[in-house]
Design an enzyme around this catalytic site. Sequence first.
Site, mmCIF file in Angstrom:
data_model
loop_
_atom_site.group_PDB
_atom_site.id
_atom_site.type_symbol
_atom_site.label_atom_id
_atom_site.label_comp_id
_atom_site.label_asym_id
_atom_site.label_seq_id
_atom_site.Cartn_x
_atom_site.Cartn_y
_atom_site.Cartn_z
ATOM 1 N N GLY A 9 9.023 21.271 -41.408
ATOM 2 C CA GLY A 9 8.332 20.385 -40.459
ATOM 3 C C GLY A 9 7.082 19.775 -41.050
ATOM 4 N N GLY A 41 3.870 19.749 -41.908
ATOM 5 C CA GLY A 41 2.777 20.705 -42.025
ATOM 6 C C GLY A 41 1.465 20.046 -42.401
ATOM 7 N N LYS A 59 -0.366 11.350 -43.850
ATOM 8 C CA LYS A 59 -0.105 12.528 -44.681
ATOM 9 C C LYS A 59 -1.471 13.045 -45.120
ATOM 10 C CE LYS A 59 2.736 13.858 -48.678
ATOM 11 N NZ LYS A 59 3.852 13.390 -49.505
ATOM 12 N N ASP A 100 -3.146 24.229 -45.750
ATOM 13 C CA ASP A 100 -4.363 23.726 -45.101
ATOM 14 C C ASP A 100 -4.146 22.366 -44.419
ATOM 15 O OD1 ASP A 100 -4.101 22.068 -47.263
ATOM 16 O OD2 ASP A 100 -6.026 22.565 -48.188
ATOM 17 N N ARG A 125 1.466 6.195 -44.383
ATOM 18 C CA ARG A 125 2.776 5.900 -44.974
ATOM 19 C C ARG A 125 3.652 5.138 -43.989
ATOM 20 N NH1 ARG A 125 5.936 10.898 -47.546
ATOM 21 N NH2 ARG A 125 6.345 11.552 -45.428
ATOM 22 N N ARG A 141 15.379 12.959 -41.860
ATOM 23 C CA ARG A 141 15.795 13.559 -43.127
ATOM 24 C C ARG A 141 17.081 14.348 -42.909
ATOM 25 N NH1 ARG A 141 10.277 14.786 -45.257
ATOM 26 N NH2 ARG A 141 8.891 13.788 -43.768
ATOM 27 N N ASP A 172 14.971 18.298 -47.290
ATOM 28 C CA ASP A 172 13.936 17.729 -46.411
ATOM 29 C C ASP A 172 13.311 16.495 -47.050
ATOM 30 O OD1 ASP A 172 13.068 19.940 -48.147
ATOM 31 O OD2 ASP A 172 11.057 19.375 -47.542
ATOM 32 N N ASN A 173 13.617 16.245 -48.300
ATOM 33 C CA ASN A 173 13.096 15.055 -48.971
ATOM 34 C C ASN A 173 14.193 14.019 -49.202
ATOM 35 O OD1 ASN A 173 10.523 16.116 -49.055
ATOM 36 N ND2 ASN A 173 10.770 16.987 -51.096
ATOM 37 N N ASP A 216 8.599 10.977 -50.457
ATOM 38 C CA ASP A 216 7.844 12.108 -50.992
ATOM 39 C C ASP A 216 7.686 12.074 -52.508
ATOM 40 O OD1 ASP A 216 6.823 13.256 -48.842
ATOM 41 O OD2 ASP A 216 8.130 15.002 -48.773
HETATM 42 P P1 AMP Z 1 6.742 18.723 -49.733
HETATM 43 O O1 AMP Z 1 6.884 19.602 -50.919
HETATM 44 O O2 AMP Z 1 5.500 17.867 -49.760
HETATM 45 O O3 AMP Z 1 7.977 17.940 -49.450
HETATM 46 O O4 AMP Z 1 6.502 19.693 -48.493
HETATM 47 C C1 AMP Z 1 7.370 20.734 -48.138
HETATM 48 C C2 AMP Z 1 6.864 21.416 -46.882
HETATM 49 O O5 AMP Z 1 5.583 21.998 -47.105
HETATM 50 C C3 AMP Z 1 6.668 20.479 -45.696
HETATM 51 O O6 AMP Z 1 6.989 21.193 -44.524
HETATM 52 C C4 AMP Z 1 5.204 20.165 -45.753
HETATM 53 O O7 AMP Z 1 4.692 19.756 -44.509
HETATM 54 C C5 AMP Z 1 4.625 21.485 -46.213
HETATM 55 N N1 AMP Z 1 3.334 21.330 -46.894
HETATM 56 C C6 AMP Z 1 3.105 20.828 -48.127
HETATM 57 N N2 AMP Z 1 1.799 20.845 -48.429
HETATM 58 C C7 AMP Z 1 1.151 21.374 -47.355
HETATM 59 C C8 AMP Z 1 -0.219 21.658 -47.034
HETATM 60 N N3 AMP Z 1 -1.209 21.398 -47.896
HETATM 61 N N4 AMP Z 1 -0.480 22.202 -45.829
HETATM 62 C C9 AMP Z 1 0.504 22.462 -44.958
HETATM 63 N N5 AMP Z 1 1.800 22.230 -45.192
HETATM 64 C C10 AMP Z 1 2.136 21.685 -46.374
HETATM 65 MG MG MG Z 2 8.620 16.642 -48.176
#
Ligand code: AMP
Ligand code: MG
Length: 496
Positions: A92, A94, A115, A127, A179, A186, A255-256, A265
Amino acid sequence: MTDAATAPFRFDNTYARELEGFYVAWQPAKAPAPKLLHLNRALADELGLSHDALPGDTAAALFAGNLVPEGATPIAQAYAGHQFGGFSPQLGDGRALLLGEVLDRHGRRRDVAFKGSGRTPFSRGGDGKASIGPMLREVLIGEGMHALGIPTTRALAVAATGEPVFRDTGALPGAVLTRVASSHLRVGTFQFFAARNEADKVRQLADYAISRHDPGLADAPDRYLGLLRAVATRQAALLAQWMNVGFIHGVMNTDNMTISGETIDYGPCAFMEAYDPGAVFSSIDHQGRYAYANQPPIARWNLARLAECLLPLIDADTDRSVAKAMEVIDGFPQWFADALLRGQRAKLGLRTERADDATLVEDWLALMEAQQLDFTLAWRRLADVAEGRDDVLRDELVDRAAGDAWLARWKARCAEEGGDAAGRARAMRAVNPLVIPRNHRVEEALDAASRHDDLGPFERLLAALRRPYDAVPGAERYAEPAAREITANYRTFCGT
Ligand code: AMP
Ligand code: MG
């Protein structure tokens, strides 16, 4: 506050309105000292954003998340995903929020999302923040991809928050990216509900995806199979384009992977320099799962995960449903290969089709690999050869005899097809870029921006990336490959 400031977008939020239970309504975190670092004015115009009426500090407040514009319904979207092959039932948004959707000047529905806008109920240990470097990186690579004609989500703005974010490397300046995407659906969005056995929600989501991306299927009796086929076709075309520019996504988790067929992403992605099918840059991809040449089979694997979610909708009879879905999944490699070869023929300056063209391309790639030619420049220099200037390419060859033998075959093929040399060279230069987002130039620009508050190198690189097919005087340095040691040691990082 002016009207433009409170309602800069004309939102119409179907996701929030029609898909209750698919998200959590949430607000962005407040930034202590917002500062606008980048605004894509052309894209803003396309979206009908009244940015000229936005005073500077209002724009900064808006794009840092301090001012939620009128009509926005910020939500954190739920999704799951296979990450490096392992299933996470709950990922989700995050550190992202969908603000809403706008109809652009062409009548297309576009998501506007943040983002780096702070923690949400999906943040797990994170965070919710992002730093300037990776967000500006998203601008550079995304706009580079867009200029190359590759479907992609796009960066509208980057605002610094004035707050540090803490990473392994220490404190970094925080930022929020805005974005724009044709949607944020997804493969993982379907997986979230399928994994919970919420069949009704999977159907609701599929109907929503169809109305958004494949409205022609809305009344088709086999519309869910049609949706799967449409997604697979878009991904086949997308992957072919990635491969033909040497793009390595780096984290092709489910998810990407979008339903729309846009690249999404830009984390540990990179462009290949010397041709190497095994090229991988991501610091966490130890097995090379997402290496350059693995991308097409991974796309197929991801599509099989989408197919699993849709099985109950495709046919009431499980065996029949599986058979129908498998036909699509098994069709993917050929659709991809066809799209790839179509692109490669254009890159070779060929307008006609011959059965042995695939072999001609394979041998060209083998030559590039054996002689470690820069993938981008090798293709580009073929246009010079088409005009009789063989030396530009020959000077790069270690084994000239092997190169000459292949060039002779290609020239014979061109001669047989006919057409004038200048016209062929022009057509080739329109599909073989001179400028791509090279890793060393990207890093140089991000370093200046995040360490020295100097956006000059970023702006200049961005301007060069917007004209990838032109030999622009003064922009030569953006076409130069990095020194081999730099590429050999180059590592990209995820989720930073
Ligand atoms: P990503 O690798 O950017 O595609 O993210 C994979 C998952 O990790 C997604 O659910 C993001 O929302 C979560 N995520 C990545 N970076 C952070 C962050 N700094 N804080 C909270 N969630 C994160
Ligand atoms: Mg992602």
